[in-house]
Scaffold this motif. Sequence first.
Motif, PDB file in Angstrom:
ATOM      1  N   ALA A   5      39.734  50.908  45.312  1.00  0.00           N
ATOM      2  CA  ALA A   5      38.655  50.154  45.931  1.00  0.00           C
ATOM      3  C   ALA A   5      38.300  48.968  45.057  1.00  0.00           C
ATOM      4  CB  ALA A   5      37.446  51.051  46.111  1.00  0.00           C
ATOM      5  N   THR A   6      38.307  49.139  43.768  1.00  0.00           N
ATOM      6  CA  THR A   6      38.006  48.041  42.854  1.00  0.00           C
ATOM      7  C   THR A   6      39.054  46.961  42.995  1.00  0.00           C
ATOM      8  OG1 THR A   6      37.075  49.658  41.322  1.00  0.00           O
ATOM      9  CG2 THR A   6      37.511  47.511  40.454  1.00  0.00           C
ATOM     10  N   LEU A   7      40.286  47.383  43.080  1.00  0.00           N
ATOM     11  CA  LEU A   7      41.366  46.390  43.224  1.00  0.00           C
ATOM     12  C   LEU A   7      41.243  45.654  44.548  1.00  0.00           C
ATOM     13  CD1 LEU A   7      44.549  48.106  41.811  1.00  0.00           C
ATOM     14  CD2 LEU A   7      43.514  46.002  41.032  1.00  0.00           C
ATOM     15  N   ILE A   8      40.910  46.363  45.602  1.00  0.00           N
ATOM     16  CA  ILE A   8      40.790  45.740  46.913  1.00  0.00           C
ATOM     17  C   ILE A   8      39.610  44.785  46.908  1.00  0.00           C
ATOM     18  CG2 ILE A   8      40.295  46.194  49.339  1.00  0.00           C
ATOM     19  CD1 ILE A   8      41.928  48.733  49.060  1.00  0.00           C
ATOM     20  N   ILE A   9      38.501  45.153  46.317  1.00  0.00           N
ATOM     21  CA  ILE A   9      37.326  44.272  46.250  1.00  0.00           C
ATOM     22  C   ILE A   9      37.662  43.053  45.401  1.00  0.00           C
ATOM     23  CG2 ILE A   9      34.962  44.109  45.401  1.00  0.00           C
ATOM     24  CD1 ILE A   9      34.560  46.988  46.246  1.00  0.00           C
ATOM     25  N   GLN A  10      38.349  43.288  44.298  1.00  0.00           N
ATOM     26  CA  GLN A  10      38.715  42.154  43.458  1.00  0.00           C
ATOM     27  C   GLN A  10      39.667  41.231  44.208  1.00  0.00           C
ATOM     28  OE1 GLN A  10      40.234  43.615  39.716  1.00  0.00           O
ATOM     29  NE2 GLN A  10      38.180  43.970  38.898  1.00  0.00           N
ATOM     30  N   MET A  11      40.548  41.779  45.006  1.00  0.00           N
ATOM     31  CA  MET A  11      41.464  40.957  45.781  1.00  0.00           C
ATOM     32  C   MET A  11      40.697  40.151  46.832  1.00  0.00           C
ATOM     33  SD  MET A  11      44.819  43.314  46.229  1.00  0.00           S
ATOM     34  CE  MET A  11      45.560  42.425  47.496  1.00  0.00           C
ATOM     35  N   ILE A  12      39.704  40.794  47.443  1.00  0.00           N
ATOM     36  CA  ILE A  12      38.904  40.090  48.447  1.00  0.00           C
ATOM     37  C   ILE A  12      38.111  38.980  47.776  1.00  0.00           C
ATOM     38  CG2 ILE A  12      36.987  40.345  50.075  1.00  0.00           C
ATOM     39  CD1 ILE A  12      38.038  43.166  50.665  1.00  0.00           C
TER      40      ILE A  12
END
Length: 156
Positions: A5-12
């Motif tokens: 989730a952190t990676l996805i948020i950082q990607m967003i």
Amino acid sequence: MSITATLIIQMIVFLILVGFTMKFVWPPIATALDERAKKIADGLAAADKAKADLAAADKRVEQELAKTRNETAALLADAERRAQAIVEEAKSRATEEGNKIIAAARAEAEHQTVKAREVLREQVAALAVRGAEQILRKEVNASVHADLLNRLQTEL
């Protein structure tokens, strides 16, 4: 929170940042870079034009210098010809004047010679008369005497 989730948020967030950058930050930077590139290109073009103008000006200067050299050489040659003509004219005048002086001196010498002959004739006539008087020791008629002297003078 999980790492995914952190990676996805950082990607967003990263994609939002990239979108924001592409929409608001990148166009002014690209415009500034384009303007800078245009200014550099204009500067290079102006430098090339200035080089061409300088080369043309150098060529004109060389042509003017060559023309001036040719005119100067022509003027010097003309001045030399005039000086030579003046020298020749002065020589001819001097020769002419010298010939006049020589002719005048010869005429004067001839005149002096004629004058000296006349004086000498008169002196010889007077001496002849004195000699004749001393030899004859008698009186001679004055008119006969003058005629004899004139004949003697013309003979001498």
